[in-house]
Design a protein around this motif. Structure first.
Motif, PDB file in Angstrom:
ATOM      1  N   TYR A  61     -11.269 -18.466  50.969  1.00  0.00           N
ATOM      2  CA  TYR A  61     -10.694 -17.722  49.833  1.00  0.00           C
ATOM      3  C   TYR A  61     -11.490 -16.443  49.567  1.00  0.00           C
ATOM      4  O   TYR A  61     -10.912 -15.375  49.342  1.00  0.00           O
ATOM      5  CB  TYR A  61     -10.673 -18.599  48.585  1.00  0.00           C
ATOM      6  CG  TYR A  61     -10.231 -17.868  47.344  1.00  0.00           C
ATOM      7  CD1 TYR A  61      -8.887 -17.643  47.101  1.00  0.00           C
ATOM      8  CD2 TYR A  61     -11.157 -17.399  46.423  1.00  0.00           C
ATOM      9  CE1 TYR A  61      -8.466 -16.963  45.972  1.00  0.00           C
ATOM     10  CE2 TYR A  61     -10.755 -16.714  45.297  1.00  0.00           C
ATOM     11  CZ  TYR A  61      -9.410 -16.497  45.075  1.00  0.00           C
ATOM     12  OH  TYR A  61      -9.007 -15.819  43.959  1.00  0.00           O
ATOM     13  N   ALA A  62     -12.810 -16.539  49.599  1.00  0.00           N
ATOM     14  CA  ALA A  62     -13.654 -15.369  49.322  1.00  0.00           C
ATOM     15  C   ALA A  62     -13.487 -14.293  50.386  1.00  0.00           C
ATOM     16  O   ALA A  62     -13.509 -13.105  50.075  1.00  0.00           O
ATOM     17  CB  ALA A  62     -15.117 -15.798  49.230  1.00  0.00           C
ATOM     18  N   ILE A  63     -13.306 -14.707  51.632  1.00  0.00           N
ATOM     19  CA  ILE A  63     -13.085 -13.729  52.700  1.00  0.00           C
ATOM     20  C   ILE A  63     -11.738 -13.035  52.505  1.00  0.00           C
ATOM     21  O   ILE A  63     -11.629 -11.816  52.669  1.00  0.00           O
ATOM     22  CB  ILE A  63     -13.177 -14.414  54.078  1.00  0.00           C
ATOM     23  CG1 ILE A  63     -14.636 -14.812  54.362  1.00  0.00           C
ATOM     24  CG2 ILE A  63     -12.652 -13.502  55.185  1.00  0.00           C
ATOM     25  CD1 ILE A  63     -14.807 -15.693  55.573  1.00  0.00           C
ATOM     26  N   LEU A  64     -10.724 -13.801  52.142  1.00  0.00           N
ATOM     27  CA  LEU A  64      -9.396 -13.208  51.931  1.00  0.00           C
ATOM     28  C   LEU A  64      -9.365 -12.268  50.722  1.00  0.00           C
ATOM     29  O   LEU A  64      -8.652 -11.262  50.734  1.00  0.00           O
ATOM     30  CB  LEU A  64      -8.354 -14.314  51.750  1.00  0.00           C
ATOM     31  CG  LEU A  64      -8.081 -15.179  52.983  1.00  0.00           C
ATOM     32  CD1 LEU A  64      -7.136 -16.309  52.631  1.00  0.00           C
ATOM     33  CD2 LEU A  64      -7.542 -14.334  54.119  1.00  0.00           C
ATOM     34  N   GLN A  65     -10.133 -12.580  49.686  1.00  0.00           N
ATOM     35  CA  GLN A  65     -10.151 -11.760  48.466  1.00  0.00           C
ATOM     36  C   GLN A  65     -11.267 -10.717  48.466  1.00  0.00           C
ATOM     37  O   GLN A  65     -11.364  -9.932  47.535  1.00  0.00           O
ATOM     38  CB  GLN A  65     -10.323 -12.662  47.236  1.00  0.00           C
ATOM     39  CG  GLN A  65      -9.175 -13.594  47.000  1.00  0.00           C
ATOM     40  CD  GLN A  65      -7.902 -12.840  46.696  1.00  0.00           C
ATOM     41  OE1 GLN A  65      -7.897 -11.879  45.950  1.00  0.00           O
ATOM     42  NE2 GLN A  65      -6.813 -13.291  47.276  1.00  0.00           N
ATOM     43  N   PHE A  66     -12.129 -10.732  49.478  1.00  0.00           N
ATOM     44  CA  PHE A  66     -13.274  -9.826  49.552  1.00  0.00           C
ATOM     45  C   PHE A  66     -14.157  -9.930  48.310  1.00  0.00           C
ATOM     46  O   PHE A  66     -14.528  -8.941  47.701  1.00  0.00           O
ATOM     47  CB  PHE A  66     -12.829  -8.379  49.772  1.00  0.00           C
ATOM     48  CG  PHE A  66     -11.963  -8.198  50.978  1.00  0.00           C
ATOM     49  CD1 PHE A  66     -12.483  -8.360  52.252  1.00  0.00           C
ATOM     50  CD2 PHE A  66     -10.632  -7.881  50.832  1.00  0.00           C
ATOM     51  CE1 PHE A  66     -11.677  -8.202  53.361  1.00  0.00           C
ATOM     52  CE2 PHE A  66      -9.816  -7.712  51.939  1.00  0.00           C
ATOM     53  CZ  PHE A  66     -10.344  -7.877  53.210  1.00  0.00           C
ATOM     54  N   ASP A  67     -14.494 -11.160  47.929  1.00  0.00           N
ATOM     55  CA  ASP A  67     -15.336 -11.400  46.752  1.00  0.00           C
ATOM     56  C   ASP A  67     -16.704 -11.879  47.222  1.00  0.00           C
ATOM     57  O   ASP A  67     -16.858 -13.000  47.698  1.00  0.00           O
ATOM     58  CB  ASP A  67     -14.683 -12.452  45.855  1.00  0.00           C
ATOM     59  CG  ASP A  67     -15.374 -12.577  44.509  1.00  0.00           C
ATOM     60  OD1 ASP A  67     -16.588 -12.280  44.431  1.00  0.00           O
ATOM     61  OD2 ASP A  67     -14.698 -12.968  43.539  1.00  0.00           O
ATOM     62  N   ILE A  68     -17.688 -11.019  47.099  1.00  0.00           N
ATOM     63  CA  ILE A  68     -19.027 -11.315  47.613  1.00  0.00           C
ATOM     64  C   ILE A  68     -19.693 -12.446  46.841  1.00  0.00           C
ATOM     65  O   ILE A  68     -20.433 -13.239  47.426  1.00  0.00           O
ATOM     66  CB  ILE A  68     -19.915 -10.045  47.625  1.00  0.00           C
ATOM     67  CG1 ILE A  68     -21.226 -10.293  48.384  1.00  0.00           C
ATOM     68  CG2 ILE A  68     -20.206  -9.576  46.224  1.00  0.00           C
ATOM     69  CD1 ILE A  68     -21.055 -10.468  49.844  1.00  0.00           C
ATOM     70  N   PHE A  69     -19.427 -12.555  45.551  1.00  0.00           N
ATOM     71  CA  PHE A  69     -20.078 -13.588  44.753  1.00  0.00           C
ATOM     72  C   PHE A  69     -19.608 -14.984  45.167  1.00  0.00           C
ATOM     73  O   PHE A  69     -20.415 -15.900  45.300  1.00  0.00           O
ATOM     74  CB  PHE A  69     -19.834 -13.358  43.260  1.00  0.00           C
ATOM     75  CG  PHE A  69     -20.464 -12.095  42.750  1.00  0.00           C
ATOM     76  CD1 PHE A  69     -21.837 -11.933  42.784  1.00  0.00           C
ATOM     77  CD2 PHE A  69     -19.682 -11.078  42.252  1.00  0.00           C
ATOM     78  CE1 PHE A  69     -22.426 -10.771  42.331  1.00  0.00           C
ATOM     79  CE2 PHE A  69     -20.253  -9.910  41.791  1.00  0.00           C
ATOM     80  CZ  PHE A  69     -21.629  -9.753  41.832  1.00  0.00           C
ATOM     81  N   ILE A  70     -18.329 -15.144  45.363  1.00  0.00           N
ATOM     82  CA  ILE A  70     -17.819 -16.446  45.814  1.00  0.00           C
ATOM     83  C   ILE A  70     -18.258 -16.700  47.241  1.00  0.00           C
ATOM     84  O   ILE A  70     -18.599 -17.826  47.611  1.00  0.00           O
ATOM     85  CB  ILE A  70     -16.278 -16.499  45.684  1.00  0.00           C
ATOM     86  CG1 ILE A  70     -15.866 -16.368  44.228  1.00  0.00           C
ATOM     87  CG2 ILE A  70     -15.734 -17.790  46.263  1.00  0.00           C
ATOM     88  CD1 ILE A  70     -14.367 -16.261  44.017  1.00  0.00           C
ATOM     89  N   LEU A  71     -18.288 -15.659  48.060  1.00  0.00           N
ATOM     90  CA  LEU A  71     -18.663 -15.818  49.462  1.00  0.00           C
ATOM     91  C   LEU A  71     -20.099 -16.299  49.619  1.00  0.00           C
ATOM     92  O   LEU A  71     -20.374 -17.180  50.442  1.00  0.00           O
ATOM     93  CB  LEU A  71     -18.468 -14.497  50.209  1.00  0.00           C
ATOM     94  CG  LEU A  71     -18.773 -14.515  51.697  1.00  0.00           C
ATOM     95  CD1 LEU A  71     -17.834 -15.477  52.416  1.00  0.00           C
ATOM     96  CD2 LEU A  71     -18.650 -13.122  52.276  1.00  0.00           C
ATOM     97  N   VAL A  72     -21.006 -15.772  48.840  1.00  0.00           N
ATOM     98  CA  VAL A  72     -22.416 -16.163  48.956  1.00  0.00           C
ATOM     99  C   VAL A  72     -22.599 -17.641  48.608  1.00  0.00           C
ATOM    100  O   VAL A  72     -23.156 -18.414  49.391  1.00  0.00           O
ATOM    101  CB  VAL A  72     -23.309 -15.272  48.055  1.00  0.00           C
ATOM    102  CG1 VAL A  72     -24.706 -15.846  47.931  1.00  0.00           C
ATOM    103  CG2 VAL A  72     -23.359 -13.865  48.604  1.00  0.00           C
ATOM    104  N   SER A  73     -22.119 -18.039  47.447  1.00  0.00           N
ATOM    105  CA  SER A  73     -22.354 -19.416  47.016  1.00  0.00           C
ATOM    106  C   SER A  73     -21.581 -20.424  47.867  1.00  0.00           C
ATOM    107  O   SER A  73     -22.118 -21.462  48.261  1.00  0.00           O
ATOM    108  CB  SER A  73     -22.003 -19.585  45.547  1.00  0.00           C
ATOM    109  OG  SER A  73     -20.647 -19.286  45.330  1.00  0.00           O
ATOM    110  N   SER A  74     -20.333 -20.125  48.181  1.00  0.00           N
ATOM    111  CA  SER A  74     -19.560 -21.079  48.972  1.00  0.00           C
ATOM    112  C   SER A  74     -19.996 -21.069  50.431  1.00  0.00           C
ATOM    113  O   SER A  74     -19.923 -22.104  51.106  1.00  0.00           O
ATOM    114  CB  SER A  74     -18.072 -20.789  48.850  1.00  0.00           C
ATOM    115  OG  SER A  74     -17.796 -19.489  49.305  1.00  0.00           O
TER     116      SER A  74
END
Length: 102
Positions: A61-74
């Motif tokens: 999801y974080a990769i698809l939305q380009f959200d660095i905060f979700i990407l780091v933790s997940s």
């Protein structure tokens, strides 16, 4: 005013990431017990699988939305989940081999 908004987003994003990583890393206490006892008696397979699948789903999801905060933790959660399942498999099957040789 817009300048303060971006600082708040970064600050709260870091706080949320830190708390999420702490939640994912809470299973590390069980890892120590698995290493000392060389048994997966205290580690639950379904819990480990849930950690991995949750981390992977949110990473996608974080990769698809380009959200660095979700990407780091997940991303950290997915890595910890993969390590945890690998640890489970290693000690589960090594315990089976030891019990078969006795």
């Amino acid at each position: 005013m817009l300048c303060f908004h971006s600082h708040r987003v970064v600050f709260l994003g870091i706080i949320a990431d830190a708390s999420s990583v702490i939640v994912y890393a809470s299973h590390l206490a069980i890892w120590r017990k698995v290493f000392t006892t060389k048994s997966v008696e205290y580690m639950h397979f379904w819990s480990s699988l849930a950690v991995l699948s949750n981390g992977v789903c949110w990473t996608i999801y974080a990769i698809l939305q380009f959200d660095i905060f979700i990407l780091v933790s997940s991303g950290v959660g997915a890595i910890l989940g993969a390590i945890e399942l690998s640890l489970y498999a290693y000690f589960y099957f090594s315990g089976k081999e030891e019990s078969n040789t006795k």
